[in-house]
Design an enzyme around this catalytic site. Structure first.
Site, PDB file in Angstrom:
ATOM      1  CB  CYS A 188      41.665  48.250  39.269  1.00 56.56           C
ATOM      2  SG  CYS A 188      40.453  48.012  40.583  1.00 56.56           S
ATOM      3  CB  THR A 205      39.715  43.862  43.421  1.00 53.32           C
ATOM      4  OG1 THR A 205      39.923  45.261  43.708  1.00 53.32           O
ATOM      5  CG2 THR A 205      40.903  43.052  43.926  1.00 53.32           C
ATOM      6  CG  HIS A 265      17.122  47.933  43.060  1.00 50.05           C
ATOM      7  ND1 HIS A 265      16.967  46.978  44.037  1.00 50.05           N
ATOM      8  CD2 HIS A 265      16.143  47.686  42.139  1.00 50.05           C
ATOM      9  CE1 HIS A 265      15.941  46.199  43.736  1.00 50.05           C
ATOM     10  NE2 HIS A 265      15.425  46.592  42.588  1.00 50.05           N
TER      11      HIS A 265
HETATM   12  C1  RB5 Z   1      47.085  46.797  41.675  1.00 49.26           C
HETATM   13  O1  RB5 Z   1      48.013  45.846  42.062  1.00 49.26           O
HETATM   14  C2  RB5 Z   1      45.773  46.610  42.445  1.00 49.26           C
HETATM   15  O2  RB5 Z   1      45.943  47.042  43.764  1.00 49.26           O
HETATM   16  C3  RB5 Z   1      44.678  47.360  41.769  1.00 49.26           C
HETATM   17  O3  RB5 Z   1      44.570  46.941  40.453  1.00 49.26           O
HETATM   18  C4  RB5 Z   1      43.275  47.202  42.333  1.00 49.26           C
HETATM   19  O4  RB5 Z   1      42.936  45.864  42.484  1.00 49.26           O
HETATM   20  C5  RB5 Z   1      42.976  48.006  43.531  1.00 49.26           C
HETATM   21  O5  RB5 Z   1      41.848  48.000  44.040  1.00 49.26           O
END
Ligand code: RB5
Length: 148
Positions: free
Chosen positions: A65, A67, A98
């Site tokens: 995603c 992050t 681990h």
């Molecule tokens: C999407 O905008 C973003 O919120 C998603 O990709 C992710 O980073 C969420 O944790």
């Protein structure tokens, strides 16, 4: 190995690239999408990949995603999943050695594609160390029943 992969709209381009990397390395890939830029909800893809891993239909999972955080939080709700957000190589190695992580999550907005490939290869190539970590993994599993 058989690897289940999934992503949201922020991660699908990196997921597609890593799917090719996995195929080149000789792995079988089950791609649960998404496959385009339309906005989607990352928990839906974390559910698909997480359940595939927890049911033994895939050996490991990869979720991407923006992050890596939302995918990790979501996938870890599936019993049997140990998802680790590893936006660096060091964490990828230790998450396997681990924590016996069975799902790698990545942040496509944080990690360059070339770096993501290195992180993925480290994750796949590092075995669980066992030993004292076995007891801790069992305690992680026990947490799935903490409110029973
Ligand atoms: C999407 O905008 C973003 O919120 C998603 O990709 C992710 O980073 C969420 O944790």
């Amino acid at each position: 190995m058989k690897i289940a992969v999934g992503a949201d709209h922020a991660g699908y381009l990196l997921k597609d690239r890593l799917r090719e990397t996995l195929a080149r390395l000789g792995h079988e890939v089950a791609d649960f999408g998404t496959n385009g830029p339309d906005s989607v909800d990352y928990p839906d893809f974390a559910r698909a990949v997480g359940t595939a891993v927890a049911r033994g239909q895939a050996d490991l999972g990869l979720l991407v995603c923006g992050t890596g955080v939302g995918m990790a939080i979501s996938a870890n709700k599936v019993h049997g999943v140990r998802a680790a957000c590893c936006n660096n190589q060091y964490n990828a190695g230790l998450a396997r050695a681990h924590n016996n992580a069975n799902v790698l999550t990545l942040g496509a907005r944080e990690v360059a594609p070339e770096h993501a490939e290195i992180i993925l290869e480290t994750f796949l190539g590092t075995p669980f160390a066992g030993g004292r970590h076995e007891r801790r993994i069992q305690k992680i599993s026990d947490l799935e029943h903490a409110l029973d």
